[in-house]
Motif scaffolding. Structure first.
Motif, PDB file in Angstrom:
ATOM      1  N   GLU A 114      -6.148   8.761  -3.808  1.00 44.78           N
ATOM      2  CA  GLU A 114      -4.789   8.799  -4.459  1.00 44.78           C
ATOM      3  C   GLU A 114      -3.843   8.224  -3.342  1.00 44.78           C
ATOM      4  OE1 GLU A 114      -3.963   9.514  -7.382  1.00 44.78           O
ATOM      5  OE2 GLU A 114      -5.993  10.226  -8.238  1.00 44.78           O
ATOM      6  N   ASN A 115      -3.295   7.142  -3.644  1.00 43.76           N
ATOM      7  CA  ASN A 115      -2.237   6.618  -2.736  1.00 43.76           C
ATOM      8  C   ASN A 115      -0.995   7.253  -2.922  1.00 43.76           C
ATOM      9  OD1 ASN A 115      -4.362   4.720  -1.662  1.00 43.76           O
ATOM     10  ND2 ASN A 115      -3.717   3.150  -3.170  1.00 43.76           N
ATOM     11  N   THR A 116      -0.322   7.162  -1.792  1.00 42.51           N
ATOM     12  CA  THR A 116       1.177   7.591  -1.816  1.00 42.51           C
ATOM     13  C   THR A 116       2.010   6.569  -1.010  1.00 42.51           C
ATOM     14  OG1 THR A 116       0.418  10.131  -1.403  1.00 42.51           O
ATOM     15  CG2 THR A 116       2.901   9.308  -0.970  1.00 42.51           C
ATOM     16  N   GLU A 117       2.473   5.868  -1.805  1.00 38.19           N
ATOM     17  CA  GLU A 117       2.920   4.535  -1.319  1.00 38.19           C
ATOM     18  C   GLU A 117       4.398   4.835  -0.654  1.00 38.19           C
ATOM     19  OE1 GLU A 117       1.556   1.624  -1.202  1.00 38.19           O
ATOM     20  OE2 GLU A 117      -0.105   1.900  -2.442  1.00 38.19           O
ATOM     21  N   LYS A 118       5.019   5.644  -1.442  1.00 36.03           N
ATOM     22  CA  LYS A 118       6.528   6.022  -0.805  1.00 36.03           C
ATOM     23  C   LYS A 118       6.615   7.034   0.112  1.00 36.03           C
ATOM     24  CE  LYS A 118       8.803   4.901  -5.424  1.00 36.03           C
ATOM     25  NZ  LYS A 118       9.749   5.152  -6.468  1.00 36.03           N
ATOM     26  N   LYS A 119       7.636   7.050   1.152  1.00 34.18           N
ATOM     27  CA  LYS A 119       7.480   8.195   2.138  1.00 34.18           C
ATOM     28  C   LYS A 119       7.758   9.400   1.365  1.00 34.18           C
ATOM     29  CE  LYS A 119       9.615   5.275   5.790  1.00 34.18           C
ATOM     30  NZ  LYS A 119      10.658   4.880   6.650  1.00 34.18           N
ATOM     31  N   LYS A 120       6.791  10.331   1.765  1.00 30.86           N
ATOM     32  CA  LYS A 120       6.752  11.605   1.166  1.00 30.86           C
ATOM     33  C   LYS A 120       7.181  12.477   2.144  1.00 30.86           C
ATOM     34  CE  LYS A 120       3.802  14.815  -1.882  1.00 30.86           C
ATOM     35  NZ  LYS A 120       2.544  15.113  -2.426  1.00 30.86           N
ATOM     36  N   ASP A 140       1.780   7.002   8.633  1.00 29.45           N
ATOM     37  CA  ASP A 140       1.268   6.447   7.682  1.00 29.45           C
ATOM     38  C   ASP A 140      -0.348   6.648   7.750  1.00 29.45           C
ATOM     39  OD1 ASP A 140       0.338   4.718   5.569  1.00 29.45           O
ATOM     40  OD2 ASP A 140       0.829   2.761   6.679  1.00 29.45           O
ATOM     41  N   ASN A 160      -4.175   5.959   7.005  1.00 35.18           N
ATOM     42  CA  ASN A 160      -4.828   4.915   6.441  1.00 35.18           C
ATOM     43  C   ASN A 160      -6.477   5.387   6.596  1.00 35.18           C
ATOM     44  OD1 ASN A 160      -3.151   2.462   6.448  1.00 35.18           O
ATOM     45  ND2 ASN A 160      -3.134   2.943   8.526  1.00 35.18           N
ATOM     46  N   SER A 203       2.942   8.893   4.501  1.00 34.01           N
ATOM     47  CA  SER A 203       2.242   8.150   3.289  1.00 34.01           C
ATOM     48  C   SER A 203       0.688   7.853   3.551  1.00 34.01           C
ATOM     49  CB  SER A 203       2.985   6.713   3.236  1.00 34.01           C
ATOM     50  OG  SER A 203       2.936   5.975   4.475  1.00 34.01           O
ATOM     51  N   HIS A 215      -2.787   5.823   2.363  1.00 29.89           N
ATOM     52  CA  HIS A 215      -3.304   4.641   1.608  1.00 29.89           C
ATOM     53  C   HIS A 215      -4.767   4.593   1.921  1.00 29.89           C
ATOM     54  CE1 HIS A 215       0.872   3.070   2.876  1.00 29.89           C
ATOM     55  NE2 HIS A 215       0.435   2.448   1.638  1.00 29.89           N
ATOM     56  N   TRP A 216      -5.498   4.408   0.863  1.00 27.48           N
ATOM     57  CA  TRP A 216      -7.007   4.617   0.676  1.00 27.48           C
ATOM     58  C   TRP A 216      -7.898   3.215   0.700  1.00 27.48           C
ATOM     59  CZ3 TRP A 216      -9.995   9.073   1.007  1.00 27.48           C
ATOM     60  CH2 TRP A 216      -9.107  10.363   0.845  1.00 27.48           C
TER      61      TRP A 216
END
Length: 616
Positions: free
Chosen positions: A97-103, A169, A171, A219, A221-222
């Motif tokens: 599950e990607n989290t693109e925006k800054k969480k 970030d 990855n 964030s 990314h997968w």
């Protein structure tokens, strides 16, 4: 299933609890399968100065985002010994599950003291280590930029600009239901400045009343990977957060191998030619045994009634031989296990766990060898011999560890072992190591035969002629220690870079070759030096054979001092104490191991030459 450091798991209770814990701690860790959307726990582990690998502190000692109640992960024995103290984090990561925006992770209001703490950590080049599905993730706490003409100096360089990384970030690579690799990136992220006196608000920082309000974000990314779970260690090996200095060094090893082969060939050929001439000269018109030899001759033949006179300090000599044989067995077992892939060398502390278990299990070897030979040379105090054997290495180890662990505890380092781990290790020695030493000693005493000396020994010792300077003990120690050291000097750098650096050593085939070369050179040099000693009518070869090649440990310790000053950037009381303390123990291990090999080679050689005379 993992065993915790503070309690025994349900299946490890009762009298077999210790053995169960040791086995589970050694081989714990299985592949975990995830489904899309499953929560993937990210553990925070430790932080520390980049140039001091053994000076580590818990991640939550820094003013960072942390849960209200910290839950620690149950660790294996090797992980605890490696200074790991994993705890759950606030990062919420879901499988694929990607989290693109800054969480937003959390908002922190930092006091002046906490800002200074972060600034000092950044100045010391602190890195952090997270763990995701047993995969280590590294990154720097912040960023420092130096300006002006003054060189960087701790706490006095007003030209430095400190920046805190407030966004990470992640990855993550996956294959099917498995996680293959993970790292963090700060690309296209600007560090938040931590200037002296707290200036105006910049980025995610608000200033007010002498404090800073920092917002930490992240964030995720997968990325799909073609590597299978069984090969994910290859991905970690190729990752280069820490500088790569270990390269394939076959050329250097081949060079050392050629030199060693030439040296051994030279020693063996010359020695055999000399012995052939000696046999031809000594056996002219001789038809009796050793007792009938002409007393008018000189050389090693004339001391045939003295060469098997038992040495002083029998118990200490036999203890050295026993512990040396134990470490020889332990080192061989670890190298063979690594070659066979028995344990994952990339797992935290796997080799540490194996060494602890094997040291306890091989204690029977030291007891058997020591007490058996002690009985053969007419030793009477066999109980004292067993006690001396069991404490010959464990006592210096405990003393060194006590000093090092006290300093780690004083500094708050995670390298300080918790009380439960100390009790477990102590229990492993008391309940496993020492009893096996006693059992091995009793078996050795009962199965010990006669010494089998080819020649009888006189009651009155023969006077030893004055020896030239080049046959003195110091000279033999210099020669016998330098030659084996030169055979491993190339590989020794890579081993130090692994133990005291950031490298993962995987060239165990080369290590096995170098280990065999070391033992071969030590045995041959010992035989040559023993022959030269006997040819001067000096029959005090027992201790000389141990000291000559055993002095290799002194050369290794001198090299460790050279490595510390010229090949590393280590500094500080914590790191220096651990480095030199355990370097001394390493030198002791090599001295015991090579001293034992050297003695048995010399004894076999002496028995051969005097038995040959008697047979002829």
């Amino acid at each position: 299933m993992r065993c915790g450091t503070g309690h025994l798991p349900g299946g490890c209770q009762g009298t077999m609890g210790l053995h169960c814990v040791l086995i589970l701690w050694l081989f714990s860790g299985w592949a975990v399968g995830f489904k899309q959307g499953d929560n993937v726990t990210l553990y925070v582990n430790k932080v520390g100065p980049y140039h001091n690998p053994q000076e580590t502190y818990h991640y939550y000692t820094l003013p960072v985002c942390r849960p209200e109640k910290v839950h620690h992960k149950s660790l294996s024995l090797g992980e605890v010994l490696d200074g790991d103290r994993m705890a759950e984090s606030l990062y919420h990561i879901q499988f694929k599950e990607n989290t693109e925006k800054k969480k937003t992770l959390c908002k922190l209001t930092l006091s002046e003291k906490q800002v200074d703490q972060l600034r000092e950590a950044i100045e010391e080049l602190y890195y952090f280590e997270f763990v995701l599905d047993d995969i280590p993730i590294w990154g720097f706490v912040g960023y420092i930029e130096e300006s002006g003409f003054l060189p960087h100096s701790h706490k006095v360089n007003f030209c430095a600009l400190w920046g805190l990384w407030t966004h990470l970030d992640f990855n993550i690579e996956y294959n099917g239901d498995s996680i293959i690799f993970a790292n963090v990136s700060v690309k296209d992220v600007k560090p938040v400045p931590l200037e002296e006196g707290a200036g105006a608000a910049v980025g995610g920082v608000g200033v007010g009343g002498g404090s800073l309000t920092v917002t930490h974000t992240y964030s995720v990314h997968w990325f799909e990977s073609s590597l299978t779970h069984s090969r994910r260690a290859e991905r970690l090996r190729d990752y280069s957060f820490f500088p790569k200095t270990l390269e394939i060094h076959w050329l250097s090893i081949i060079n050392s191998l050629v030199l060693v082969v030439l040296l051994l060939g030279f020693v063996i050929i010359i020695l055999m030619r000399v012995l052939k001439n000696d046999f031809a000269r000594y056996n002219v018109e001789e038809e009796g045994g050793c007792d009938d030899l002409d007393q008018g001759d000189n050389g090693w033949k004339i001391i045939h009634t003295e060469v098997f006179r038992f040495p002083p300090y029998k118990s200490l000599l036999c203890a050295i031989l026993g512990v040396g044989a134990q470490f020889l067995t332990l080192a061989t077992a670890i190298i063979v296990m690594a070659l066979l892939g028995t344990f994952n060398v990339h797992r935290h502390g796997a080799i540490n766990s194996a060494a602890i278990v094997l040291y306890a299990l091989t204690s029977c070897v030291s007891g058997y060898i020591s007490c058996s030979f002690y009985t053969q040379i007419n030793g009477q105090r066999w109980v004292w011999n067993i006690i001396l054997t069991s404490s010959l290495f464990s006592a210096p180890l405990f003393l060194t560890w006590s000093v090092v662990n006290s300093i780690h505890w004083w500094s708050g380092s995670t390298q300080a072992l918790p009380a439960t781990t100390v009790l477990l290790l102590l229990g492993a020695w008391v309940l496993v190591g020492f009893p096996l030493t006693v059992i091995g000693g009793i078996m050795g005493k009962n199965r010990a035969g006669s010494f089998q000396a080819p020649c009888r020994t006189r009651n009155i010792p023969r006077q030893i002629p004055t020896q030239p300077w080049y046959k003195h003990t110091i000279v033999h120690m210099a020669i016998g220690g330098f030659l084996p050291f030169s055979a491993i000097s190339v590989e020794l750098y890579y081993i130090f870079a692994t133990v005291w650096g950031r490298e993962h050593y995987t060239l165990y085939g080369i290590l096995l070759c170098v280990f065999a070369i070391l033992l071969s050179v030590g045995a041959c040099i010992s035989v040559a030096l023993t022959y030269f000693l006997l040819s001067g009518e000096d029959y005090r070869w027992w201790w000389r054979s141990v000291l000559s090649t055993g002095s290799t440990g002194l050369f290794i310790f001198v090299y460790s001092v050279f490595y510390y000053r010229n090949r590393s950037s280590m500094s500080g009381l914590v790191q220096s104490t651990e480095f030199f303390g355990y370097s001394l123990l390493t030198a002791l291990v090599f001295s015991l191991m090579l001293g034992s090999v050297s003695f048995w080679a010399s004894l076999a050689f002496i028995r051969y030459i005097y038995r040959s005379l008697k047979m002829d």
